[in-house]
Design a protein around this motif. Structure first.
Motif, mmCIF file in Angstrom:
data_model
loop_
_atom_site.group_PDB
_atom_site.id
_atom_site.type_symbol
_atom_site.label_atom_id
_atom_site.label_comp_id
_atom_site.label_asym_id
_atom_site.label_seq_id
_atom_site.Cartn_x
_atom_site.Cartn_y
_atom_site.Cartn_z
ATOM 1 N N GLN A 130 0.642 8.448 -8.874
ATOM 2 C CA GLN A 130 1.352 7.114 -8.243
ATOM 3 C C GLN A 130 0.574 7.020 -6.784
ATOM 4 N N LEU A 131 0.569 8.133 -6.171
ATOM 5 C CA LEU A 131 -0.032 8.095 -4.877
ATOM 6 C C LEU A 131 -1.500 7.941 -4.915
ATOM 7 N N ALA A 132 -2.151 8.401 -5.945
ATOM 8 C CA ALA A 132 -3.514 8.423 -5.966
ATOM 9 C C ALA A 132 -3.971 6.754 -6.355
ATOM 10 N N LEU A 133 -2.964 6.270 -7.111
ATOM 11 C CA LEU A 133 -3.424 4.714 -7.662
ATOM 12 C C LEU A 133 -3.192 4.131 -6.044
ATOM 13 N N PRO A 177 1.155 -3.502 10.511
ATOM 14 C CA PRO A 177 1.792 -2.453 10.487
ATOM 15 C C PRO A 177 2.575 -2.244 9.191
ATOM 16 N N THR A 178 2.473 -1.177 8.420
ATOM 17 C CA THR A 178 3.488 -0.932 7.391
ATOM 18 C C THR A 178 3.623 0.384 7.174
ATOM 19 N N TYR A 179 5.040 0.985 6.976
ATOM 20 C CA TYR A 179 5.180 2.215 6.610
ATOM 21 C C TYR A 179 5.352 2.358 4.991
ATOM 22 N N ILE A 180 4.569 3.283 4.444
ATOM 23 C CA ILE A 180 4.770 3.709 3.036
ATOM 24 C C ILE A 180 5.912 4.929 3.032
ATOM 25 N N ILE A 181 6.851 4.993 2.310
ATOM 26 C CA ILE A 181 7.954 5.891 2.339
ATOM 27 C C ILE A 181 8.171 6.358 1.080
ATOM 28 N N ASP A 182 8.976 7.756 1.077
ATOM 29 C CA ASP A 182 9.357 8.348 -0.159
ATOM 30 C C ASP A 182 8.492 8.976 -0.999
ATOM 31 N N TYR A 183 7.457 9.917 -0.264
ATOM 32 C CA TYR A 183 6.532 10.525 -0.907
ATOM 33 C C TYR A 183 6.984 11.766 -2.041
ATOM 34 N N LEU A 231 2.224 5.715 8.364
ATOM 35 C CA LEU A 231 2.123 4.429 8.867
ATOM 36 C C LEU A 231 0.722 3.908 8.657
ATOM 37 N N PHE A 232 0.307 2.637 8.052
ATOM 38 C CA PHE A 232 -0.873 2.389 7.884
ATOM 39 C C PHE A 232 -0.794 0.943 8.872
ATOM 40 N N ARG A 234 8.432 -1.790 5.671
ATOM 41 C CA ARG A 234 8.504 -0.408 4.889
ATOM 42 C C ARG A 234 8.627 -0.731 3.303
ATOM 43 N N LEU A 235 7.632 -0.051 2.856
ATOM 44 C CA LEU A 235 7.428 -0.030 1.235
ATOM 45 C C LEU A 235 7.404 1.322 0.596
ATOM 46 N N THR A 236 7.828 1.458 -0.461
ATOM 47 C CA THR A 236 7.761 2.583 -1.412
ATOM 48 C C THR A 236 6.442 2.496 -1.865
#
Length: 516
Positions: free
Chosen positions: A383-386, A398-404, A427-428, A337-339
């Motif tokens: 930040q999301l676009a980058l 498997p990686t969760y990107i969190i806190d959008y 989830l990616f 899990r990563l921001t």
């Protein structure tokens, strides 16, 4: 004993004059119709009922030796498409293919029980590859040990008018494979296995949900207002109501209405439609599963989604460690899990934290990557676009990107600790988005304000921004309990599980440009 003989596509004649072959087969069918009139019989009979399948016969009898099997003369009744044929004078071999696999037929006029055995055998010699036949007889093994059926009755059930692709090769043109999936399925065991695996995935997901007390429901596919996701809709017109309607882009807002109504756990395996570009990850019509659970949050959702995906993978492979595109994917361990900023720092370490918090720098950097952010985009959206340009494709495991950020999450609950971000994850796996979920926004007034912000974004040029849904706001005003919701892209999950490079490989009939 199963060499294919196909006079329509020999090794020395790589190009088939298909029109000539079809004309010959039509002539054969005409002769059959003429004969049927004389005998008052059916050209395409529908009274043959096979009692056995090829795979089951192989599973039960392949281990028998010839001396043990032959004397038993085990009776069988089987039907399928003739895919191989070898004519050898008084006796011939053919291989038929049913839904489970292939089995060989041994056809000898002396063994045929019909009084017209000679005429039947003579007719059989002129049957074509692709014809569908029915046979009864006894199991035996050839000198080479191949399980076969010694045919006693043989019938042509369906005449094939078009030739199958050339021997050994099947369909080679990928576009034709997609357009003529029926031929692809006939000729490719890999394709058949892919769609059998897809069925297993759907069954595993459905079973996992119902075993965890989720109620399966169905919601409308025609919407008066497109909602539940940021996407371009397909539009249509309802004549009787004289109103514009939209094909569903997501079932979310309807499923949350059911949470309001008192169903505390619901899910829908649904077809959704988005009027956007085609790619190896995108088809205008696709399948996903959305589920909602009252009294949960996005932390619970991540744990549950991980378990659901792992169960589907194990259902097909028997293990949660699989291979995709030649590289291992380990779904047996807890997903990372990563921001958004944390993922950029890990996979694009050339950027400093100061740069990642500088909107002017981010805007310029995104432009360098060939993208153009909307003028109204704030720091979080930049930040999301980058992240999408630099880190997303590198998320193999498997990686969760969190806190959008709130501005790109109009339906997600804001964090109590930081009102600029939401309790949302994506989830990616193998660099592709597989799931999207969040703690649901259940504050009706906050949701109304978010919808208004989306309307302003649409006016500013964002054609994927959401519409204002007054009825959904009314539903929230009755009160929705704290809820977590998630959508899983089932086509992409099947791609992962079957090691398929394109979404078109896992959709039976993908959308294509019109044939020229």
């Amino acid at each position: 004993m199963t060499e294919q003989v196909n006079p329509e596509a020999s090794v020395d004649a790589p190009h088939i004059d298909e029109n000539h072959v079809i004309a010959e087969r039509r002539d054969k069918l005409k002769a059959m119709r003429d004969q049927a009139k004389l005998t008052n019989s059916a050209v395409f009979p529908n009274d043959f009922k096979p009692e056995h399948k090829a795979a089951a016969l192989h599973a039960q009898y392949d281990n028998f030796d010839k001396e043990t099997l032959d004397p038993q003369a085990i009776p069988v009744s089987i039907a399928g498409r003739m895919v191989l044929k070898r004519v050898m004078g008084k006796a011939s071999f053919a291989t038929i293919q049913d839904a489970t696999g292939r089995i060989q037929l041994f056809v000898n006029k002396e063994n045929l029980a019909d009084a017209n055995s000679e005429a039947i055998y003579e007719s059989f010699k002129h049957w074509d590859l692709g014809d569908i036949v029915g046979a009864t007889g006894a199991l035996f093994k050839t000198k080479t040990g191949e399980l076969s059926v010694k045919v006693s009755t043989l019938r042509l059930l369906t005449k094939s008018l078009r030739p199958l692709p050339e021997k050994y090769h099947g369909l080679q043109d990928q576009e034709i494979k997609y357009r003529q999936r029926y031929v692809d399925l006939i000729t490719s065991e890999d394709t058949r296995n892919t769609f059998k695996a897809r069925s297993q995935v759907m069954a595993a997901v459905r079973g996992f949900m119902t075993n965890n007390s989720f109620l399966e429901v169905e919601t409308p596919m025609l919407h008066p207002i497109p909602g539940g996701a940021s996407a371009k809709p397909f539009s249509t017109h309802h004549n009787a109501l004289d109103m514009q309607m939209f094909l569903r882009i997501a079932p979310e807002l309807y499923l949350k209405r059911l949470i309001v109504g008192g169903f505390e756990r619901v899910f829908e395996i649904n077809r959704s439609f988005r009027n956007e570009g085609l790619s190896v990850r995108h088809n205008p019509e696709f399948t996903m599963m959305e589920f909602y659970a009252a009294y949960t949050d996005y932390h619970w959702l991540m744990d549950y989604t991980e378990q659901c995906i792992r169960a589907a993978v194990i259902a097909v492979h028997g293990t949660a460690v699989i291979t995709y595109d030649g590289k291992e994917v380990d779904l047996s361990q807890p997903f990372e899990r990563l921001t958004i900023v944390g993922a950029i720092q890990k996979y694009a370490p050339q950027y400093t934290l100061a740069q990642l918090n500088d909107a002017t720098f981010l805007r310029a950097e995104i432009l360098k990557h060939g993208s153009k952010p909307f003028d109204h985009a704030g720091l979080g959206a930049l930040q999301l676009a980058l992240f999408e340009e630099t880190a997303e494709s590198q998320l193999w495991q498997p990686t969760y990107i969190i806190d959008y950020p709130v501005e790109v999450s109009p339906l997600a609950r804001a964090s109590d600790a930081n009102t600029e971000i939401t309790e949302r994850f994506e989830l990616f796996i193998t660099g592709r988005e597989m799931a999207n979920g969040f703690s649901e926004l259940n504050d009706a007034e906050d949701q109304a304000a978010r919808f208004h912000a989306q309307m302003k974004a649409k006016e500013a040029g964002d054609d994927e921004a959401m519409y204002y849904d007054a009825d959904f706001i009314r539903a929230l005003e009755y009160g929705m309990p704290p809820t977590g919701g998630c959508g899983i892209g089932l086509d992409r999950l099947v791609m992962l599980i079957t090691d398929s490079p394109s979404i078109r490989d896992v959709i039976l009939f993908p959308h294509m440009r019109a044939e020229s």
